[in-house]
Motif scaffolding. Structure first.
Motif, PDB file in Angstrom:
ATOM      1  N   ARG A  39       0.833  -1.213   0.000  1.00  0.00           N
ATOM      2  CA  ARG A  39       0.000   0.000   0.000  1.00  0.00           C
ATOM      3  C   ARG A  39       0.867   1.263   0.000  1.00  0.00           C
ATOM      4  NH1 ARG A  39      -2.049   3.784   3.015  1.00  0.00           N
ATOM      5  NH2 ARG A  39      -1.017   3.177   4.935  1.00  0.00           N
ATOM      6  N   ILE A  40       1.921   1.257   0.806  1.00  0.00           N
ATOM      7  CA  ILE A  40       2.801   2.427   0.879  1.00  0.00           C
ATOM      8  C   ILE A  40       3.527   2.631  -0.447  1.00  0.00           C
ATOM      9  CG2 ILE A  40       4.858   3.377   2.004  1.00  0.00           C
ATOM     10  CD1 ILE A  40       3.855   1.971   4.606  1.00  0.00           C
ATOM     11  N   TYR A  41       4.046   1.553  -1.037  1.00  0.00           N
ATOM     12  CA  TYR A  41       4.682   1.675  -2.354  1.00  0.00           C
ATOM     13  C   TYR A  41       3.722   2.293  -3.363  1.00  0.00           C
ATOM     14  CZ  TYR A  41       8.778  -1.438  -1.449  1.00  0.00           C
ATOM     15  OH  TYR A  41       9.958  -2.000  -1.012  1.00  0.00           O
ATOM     16  N   SER A  42       2.462   1.873  -3.341  1.00  0.00           N
ATOM     17  CA  SER A  42       1.509   2.340  -4.348  1.00  0.00           C
ATOM     18  C   SER A  42       1.125   3.807  -4.166  1.00  0.00           C
ATOM     19  CB  SER A  42       0.266   1.452  -4.358  1.00  0.00           C
ATOM     20  OG  SER A  42      -0.469   1.622  -3.173  1.00  0.00           O
ATOM     21  N   MET A  43       1.383   4.370  -3.000  1.00  0.00           N
ATOM     22  CA  MET A  43       1.080   5.784  -2.753  1.00  0.00           C
ATOM     23  C   MET A  43       2.297   6.686  -2.945  1.00  0.00           C
ATOM     24  SD  MET A  43      -1.235   5.427   0.741  1.00  0.00           S
ATOM     25  CE  MET A  43       0.079   6.224   1.602  1.00  0.00           C
ATOM     26  N   THR A  44       3.474   6.089  -3.037  1.00  0.00           N
ATOM     27  CA  THR A  44       4.724   6.839  -3.025  1.00  0.00           C
ATOM     28  C   THR A  44       5.215   7.124  -4.436  1.00  0.00           C
ATOM     29  OG1 THR A  44       5.314   5.783  -0.940  1.00  0.00           O
ATOM     30  CG2 THR A  44       7.101   6.784  -2.170  1.00  0.00           C
ATOM     31  N   LYS A  45       5.735   8.304  -4.656  1.00  0.00           N
ATOM     32  CA  LYS A  45       6.258   8.664  -5.978  1.00  0.00           C
ATOM     33  C   LYS A  45       7.714   8.239  -6.147  1.00  0.00           C
ATOM     34  CE  LYS A  45       5.929  10.549  -9.995  1.00  0.00           C
ATOM     35  NZ  LYS A  45       5.417  11.783 -10.471  1.00  0.00           N
ATOM     36  N   VAL A  46       8.520   8.361  -5.068  1.00  0.00           N
ATOM     37  CA  VAL A  46       9.964   8.139  -5.198  1.00  0.00           C
ATOM     38  C   VAL A  46      10.468   7.202  -4.107  1.00  0.00           C
ATOM     39  CG1 VAL A  46      12.241   9.248  -5.207  1.00  0.00           C
ATOM     40  CG2 VAL A  46      10.269  10.465  -6.172  1.00  0.00           C
ATOM     41  N   HIS A  47      11.246   6.205  -4.530  1.00  0.00           N
ATOM     42  CA  HIS A  47      11.955   5.336  -3.595  1.00  0.00           C
ATOM     43  C   HIS A  47      13.450   5.596  -3.766  1.00  0.00           C
ATOM     44  CE1 HIS A  47      13.957   1.660  -2.152  1.00  0.00           C
ATOM     45  NE2 HIS A  47      12.976   1.649  -1.271  1.00  0.00           N
ATOM     46  N   VAL A  48      14.167   5.757  -2.648  1.00  0.00           N
ATOM     47  CA  VAL A  48      15.593   6.088  -2.692  1.00  0.00           C
ATOM     48  C   VAL A  48      16.400   4.999  -2.005  1.00  0.00           C
ATOM     49  CG1 VAL A  48      17.359   7.770  -2.037  1.00  0.00           C
ATOM     50  CG2 VAL A  48      15.048   8.559  -2.599  1.00  0.00           C
ATOM     51  N   LEU A  49      17.457   4.569  -2.677  1.00  0.00           N
ATOM     52  CA  LEU A  49      18.451   3.702  -2.068  1.00  0.00           C
ATOM     53  C   LEU A  49      19.816   4.260  -2.477  1.00  0.00           C
ATOM     54  CD1 LEU A  49      18.569   1.322  -0.192  1.00  0.00           C
ATOM     55  CD2 LEU A  49      18.598  -0.191  -2.151  1.00  0.00           C
ATOM     56  N   ALA A  50      20.235   5.275  -1.722  1.00  0.00           N
ATOM     57  CA  ALA A  50      21.479   6.002  -2.019  1.00  0.00           C
ATOM     58  C   ALA A  50      22.636   5.372  -1.256  1.00  0.00           C
ATOM     59  CB  ALA A  50      21.318   7.479  -1.651  1.00  0.00           C
ATOM     60  N   SER A  58      14.605  -3.919  -2.382  1.00  0.00           N
ATOM     61  CA  SER A  58      13.556  -2.916  -2.157  1.00  0.00           C
ATOM     62  C   SER A  58      13.396  -2.003  -3.366  1.00  0.00           C
ATOM     63  CB  SER A  58      13.829  -2.112  -0.886  1.00  0.00           C
ATOM     64  OG  SER A  58      15.013  -1.363  -0.997  1.00  0.00           O
ATOM     65  N   SER A  59      14.478  -1.720  -4.098  1.00  0.00           N
ATOM     66  CA  SER A  59      14.348  -0.911  -5.317  1.00  0.00           C
ATOM     67  C   SER A  59      13.542  -1.670  -6.372  1.00  0.00           C
ATOM     68  CB  SER A  59      15.724  -0.542  -5.888  1.00  0.00           C
ATOM     69  OG  SER A  59      16.366   0.388  -5.056  1.00  0.00           O
ATOM     70  N   LEU A  60      13.796  -2.971  -6.512  1.00  0.00           N
ATOM     71  CA  LEU A  60      13.019  -3.765  -7.462  1.00  0.00           C
ATOM     72  C   LEU A  60      11.547  -3.799  -7.061  1.00  0.00           C
ATOM     73  CD1 LEU A  60      15.468  -6.733  -8.103  1.00  0.00           C
ATOM     74  CD2 LEU A  60      14.857  -4.917  -9.712  1.00  0.00           C
ATOM     75  N   GLU A  61      11.277  -3.997  -5.771  1.00  0.00           N
ATOM     76  CA  GLU A  61       9.891  -4.004  -5.296  1.00  0.00           C
ATOM     77  C   GLU A  61       9.224  -2.664  -5.564  1.00  0.00           C
ATOM     78  OE1 GLU A  61      10.158  -4.956  -1.127  1.00  0.00           O
ATOM     79  OE2 GLU A  61      10.258  -7.113  -1.503  1.00  0.00           O
ATOM     80  N   ALA A  62       9.906  -1.578  -5.215  1.00  0.00           N
ATOM     81  CA  ALA A  62       9.346  -0.241  -5.406  1.00  0.00           C
ATOM     82  C   ALA A  62       9.136   0.055  -6.887  1.00  0.00           C
ATOM     83  CB  ALA A  62      10.268   0.802  -4.778  1.00  0.00           C
ATOM     84  N   GLY A  63      10.107  -0.305  -7.710  1.00  0.00           N
ATOM     85  CA  GLY A  63      10.004  -0.050  -9.144  1.00  0.00           C
ATOM     86  C   GLY A  63       8.854  -0.785  -9.788  1.00  0.00           C
ATOM     87  N   VAL A  64       8.662  -2.039  -9.438  1.00  0.00           N
ATOM     88  CA  VAL A  64       7.562  -2.803 -10.032  1.00  0.00           C
ATOM     89  C   VAL A  64       6.212  -2.282  -9.535  1.00  0.00           C
ATOM     90  CG1 VAL A  64       7.245  -4.737  -8.403  1.00  0.00           C
ATOM     91  CG2 VAL A  64       7.026  -5.122 -10.874  1.00  0.00           C
ATOM     92  N   GLY A 100       5.634   0.858  -9.266  1.00  0.00           N
ATOM     93  CA  GLY A 100       5.420   2.144  -9.914  1.00  0.00           C
ATOM     94  C   GLY A 100       6.120   3.328  -9.281  1.00  0.00           C
ATOM     95  N   CYS A 101       6.988   3.095  -8.310  1.00  0.00           N
ATOM     96  CA  CYS A 101       7.766   4.203  -7.747  1.00  0.00           C
ATOM     97  C   CYS A 101       8.898   4.545  -8.714  1.00  0.00           C
ATOM     98  CB  CYS A 101       8.391   3.810  -6.410  1.00  0.00           C
ATOM     99  SG  CYS A 101       7.223   3.442  -5.092  1.00  0.00           S
ATOM    100  N   ASN A 102       9.191   5.821  -8.862  1.00  0.00           N
ATOM    101  CA  ASN A 102      10.395   6.217  -9.571  1.00  0.00           C
ATOM    102  C   ASN A 102      11.569   5.999  -8.622  1.00  0.00           C
ATOM    103  OD1 ASN A 102       9.061   6.866 -11.908  1.00  0.00           O
ATOM    104  ND2 ASN A 102       8.918   9.041 -11.445  1.00  0.00           N
TER     105      ASN A 102
END
Length: 184
Positions: A73-84, A93-99, A101-103
């Motif tokens: 649910r949080i991924y689907s509401m979020t625009k940007v995921h960061v793993l710096a 987590s970047s793969l999960e966020a990307g799939v 729809g997070c940039n």
């Protein structure tokens, strides 16, 4: 894309020095971005977690853990995921966020570019201003549908299993050929 909060930034992962949440916190400090850090502190880096919490402003939320359904649910509401981070390759987590729809904003220090190509925004993890600049660009861009398709077609558990099997088959084939040539 319409339901995504352009000011919400997410980072999912254990809170530890190599994942570099401290510079992410510094990057969004004083900005309009709301940062959610989801992950427990590394057991051997309690001082790092403490430093992150001390540095965090009111726009940073720490969530120790969350059930998978809530994370979806949080991924689907979020625009940007960061793993710096300093040492991540892709980061699950970047793969999960990307799939979802997070940039993605990812490190420019390792081979993340080999996975994401032009489908992510890259930052220098040593420079909070670089992290913030990448967040701003990713937040302003539309959801990257090409990234979703890429992850769904290339980075599945089934593909990973097949590539692992192919690697084993190749090694075993080479080994049996060398054993046969030694006998002959």
């Amino acid at each position: 894309d319409l339901n995504r909060d352009k000011e919400m930034v997410l980072c999912v992962g254990r809170i530890e020095g190599r994942k570099n949440q401290l510079n992410l916190i510094r990057a969004v400090k004083g900005s309009a971005y709301k940062l959610k850090l989801i992950g427990a502190g590394a057991p051997n880096q309690k001082d790092y977690l403490k430093l992150c919490k001390e540095e965090a402003g009111p726009n940073v939320e720490f969530i120790n853990s969350t059930p998978q359904q809530e994370l979806v649910r949080i991924y689907s509401m979020t625009k940007v995921h960061v793993l710096a981070s300093w040492f991540e390759t892709t980061g699950l987590s970047s793969l999960e966020a990307g799939v979802m729809g997070c940039n993605l904003v990812v490190t420019d220090k390792v081979d993340a570019r080999e996975y994401f190509g032009d489908d992510a925004w890259y930052c220098d993890p040593d420079r909070p201003e670089s992290i913030l600049s990448a967040i701003q660009a990713a937040s302003a861009a539309p959801v990257n549908r090409r990234l979703i398709e890429k992850i769904n077609s290339l980075f599945t558990w089934e593909n990973a299993a097949m590539k692992t099997k192919d690697a084993y088959d190749s090694v075993l084939s080479d080994k049996s050929q060398s054993i046969t040539s030694e006998i002959i």
